[in-house]
Design a protein around this motif. Structure first.
Motif, PDB file in Angstrom:
ATOM      1  N   SER A   5       0.838  -1.198   0.000  1.00 14.79           N
ATOM      2  CA  SER A   5       0.000   0.000   0.000  1.00 14.79           C
ATOM      3  C   SER A   5       0.872   1.246   0.000  1.00 14.79           C
ATOM      4  O   SER A   5       2.001   1.227   0.511  1.00 14.79           O
ATOM      5  N   GLN A   6       0.347   2.288  -0.613  1.00 21.07           N
ATOM      6  CA  GLN A   6       1.071   3.553  -0.692  1.00 21.07           C
ATOM      7  C   GLN A   6       0.121   4.688  -0.324  1.00 21.07           C
ATOM      8  O   GLN A   6      -1.067   4.641  -0.626  1.00 21.07           O
ATOM      9  N   SER A   7       0.687   5.692   0.310  1.00 22.35           N
ATOM     10  CA  SER A   7      -0.124   6.862   0.649  1.00 22.35           C
ATOM     11  C   SER A   7       0.737   8.120   0.599  1.00 22.35           C
ATOM     12  O   SER A   7       1.949   8.053   0.847  1.00 22.35           O
ATOM     13  N   PRO A   8       0.139   9.267   0.225  1.00 16.97           N
ATOM     14  CA  PRO A   8      -1.219   9.354  -0.300  1.00 16.97           C
ATOM     15  C   PRO A   8      -1.290   8.800  -1.726  1.00 16.97           C
ATOM     16  O   PRO A   8      -0.262   8.564  -2.347  1.00 16.97           O
ATOM     17  N   ARG A   9      -2.479   8.580  -2.228  1.00 11.43           N
ATOM     18  CA  ARG A   9      -2.599   8.137  -3.620  1.00 11.43           C
ATOM     19  C   ARG A   9      -2.361   9.296  -4.583  1.00 11.43           C
ATOM     20  O   ARG A   9      -1.859   9.112  -5.683  1.00 11.43           O
ATOM     21  N   TYR A  10      -2.741  10.483  -4.165  1.00 10.37           N
ATOM     22  CA  TYR A  10      -2.561  11.682  -4.983  1.00 10.37           C
ATOM     23  C   TYR A  10      -2.009  12.789  -4.100  1.00 10.37           C
ATOM     24  O   TYR A  10      -2.421  12.933  -2.955  1.00 10.37           O
ATOM     25  N   LYS A  11      -1.069  13.546  -4.681  1.00 11.46           N
ATOM     26  CA  LYS A  11      -0.489  14.657  -3.938  1.00 11.46           C
ATOM     27  C   LYS A  11      -0.251  15.809  -4.902  1.00 11.46           C
ATOM     28  O   LYS A  11       0.377  15.624  -5.947  1.00 11.46           O
ATOM     29  N   VAL A  12      -0.779  16.973  -4.549  1.00  8.02           N
ATOM     30  CA  VAL A  12      -0.505  18.176  -5.319  1.00  8.02           C
ATOM     31  C   VAL A  12       0.358  19.073  -4.459  1.00  8.02           C
ATOM     32  O   VAL A  12       0.004  19.362  -3.306  1.00  8.02           O
ATOM     33  N   ALA A  13       1.491  19.478  -4.974  1.00  3.58           N
ATOM     34  CA  ALA A  13       2.410  20.327  -4.231  1.00  3.58           C
ATOM     35  C   ALA A  13       2.753  21.554  -5.056  1.00  3.58           C
ATOM     36  O   ALA A  13       2.849  21.482  -6.288  1.00  3.58           O
ATOM     37  N   LYS A  14       2.928  22.644  -4.367  1.00  3.43           N
ATOM     38  CA  LYS A  14       3.402  23.847  -5.062  1.00  3.43           C
ATOM     39  C   LYS A  14       4.912  23.752  -5.197  1.00  3.43           C
ATOM     40  O   LYS A  14       5.604  23.205  -4.320  1.00  3.43           O
ATOM     41  N   ARG A  15       5.407  24.290  -6.272  1.00  3.24           N
ATOM     42  CA  ARG A  15       6.853  24.255  -6.516  1.00  3.24           C
ATOM     43  C   ARG A  15       7.595  24.818  -5.306  1.00  3.24           C
ATOM     44  O   ARG A  15       7.249  25.889  -4.800  1.00  3.24           O
ATOM     45  N   GLY A  16       8.571  24.070  -4.855  1.00  5.75           N
ATOM     46  CA  GLY A  16       9.362  24.511  -3.707  1.00  5.75           C
ATOM     47  C   GLY A  16       8.971  23.832  -2.397  1.00  5.75           C
ATOM     48  O   GLY A  16       9.732  23.872  -1.422  1.00  5.75           O
ATOM     49  N   GLN A  17       7.798  23.184  -2.385  1.00  2.81           N
ATOM     50  CA  GLN A  17       7.362  22.491  -1.174  1.00  2.81           C
ATOM     51  C   GLN A  17       8.082  21.160  -1.042  1.00  2.81           C
ATOM     52  O   GLN A  17       8.526  20.568  -2.028  1.00  2.81           O
ATOM     53  N   ASP A  18       8.146  20.668   0.187  1.00  4.76           N
ATOM     54  CA  ASP A  18       8.663  19.333   0.456  1.00  4.76           C
ATOM     55  C   ASP A  18       7.491  18.360   0.523  1.00  4.76           C
ATOM     56  O   ASP A  18       6.412  18.705   0.998  1.00  4.76           O
TER      57      ASP A  18
END
Lengths: 116, 110
Positions: A5-18
């Motif tokens: 299993s993997q989480s999260p399934r979807y991730k939206v990040a702004k450029r520069g975020q960790d």
């Protein structure tokens, strides 16, 4: 379930975020792999663990990428200061065997990372 | 950079037709694996071939490993809509990483 299993399934990040992506392998599996799959491509190897030891990190694209598996089970892939080119599906796979043998890898569903 | 070249990249056929997809490399592999991947899922292993010239059958799927262990083919007989997916080959060169091709995206129309 008994699979990877993997989480999260979807991730939206702004450029520069960790970001931190988690993988729970099949219980008892010795080997754990991380892959990056860009749109329309096959998976590309990132790094490999045997138990808690990171034996190969030759596929990590830059020093912004870091992976760990401190207790030999759950693994985390961390990406610092995300860039747009990091957008991809990150797949984790585990295997019962160590290296030197023909092994079957069981893949998780992946985490789709989108960097905006 | 992917060491394994897969062809064709896309294939769209009618139900009941036969097809063959190819996986080629200039490198020798100790084993080669075929996977199928569906949207939103990870790849699922179909077969592992180890010996040069080896042929393995899995129902309507026939896998062949080249004599020199550099290439492989997957033949599907009487394709069905359920065969639709991305077919990936991956080679094991005794390093820690499996090298994947870019895949063949198969669509079987009913």
């Amino acid at each position: 379930g008994a699979g990877v299993s993997q989480s999260p399934r979807y991730k939206v990040a702004k450029r520069g975020q960790d970001v931190a992506l988690r993988c729970d392998p099949i219980s008892g599996h010795v080997s754990l792999f991380w892959y990056q799959q860009a749109l329309g491509q096959g998976p590309e190897f990132l790094t490999y663990f045997q138990n808690e030891a990171q034996l190969d990190k030759s596929g990590l694209p830059s020093d912004r990428f870091f992976a760990e598996r401190p207790e030999g089970s759950v693994s985390t892939l961390k990406i610092q200061r995300t860039q747009q080119e990091d957008s991809a599906v990150y797949l984790c796979a585990s295997s019962a065997l160590g290296t030197g043998a023909t092994y079957e890898q069981y893949f998780g569903p992946g985490t789709r990372l989108t960097v905006t | 950079t992917q060491l394994l070249e897969q062809s064709p990249q896309f294939l769209s056929i009618q139900e009941g037709e036969n097809l063959t997809v190819y996986c080629n490399s200039s490198s020798v592999f100790s084993s080669l694996q075929w996977y199928r991947q569906e949207p939103g899922e990870g790849p699922v292993l179909l077969v592992t071939v180890v010996t040069g010239g080896e042929v393995k059958k899995l129902k309507r799927l026939t896998f062949q490993f080249g004599d020199a262990r550099k290439d492989s083919s997957l033949h599907i007989t009487a394709a069905q809509p359920g065969d639709t997916g991305l077919y990936l080959c991956a080679g094991d060169n005794n390093n820690n990483d499996m090298r994947f091709g870019a895949g063949t995206r198969l669509t079987v129309k009913p």
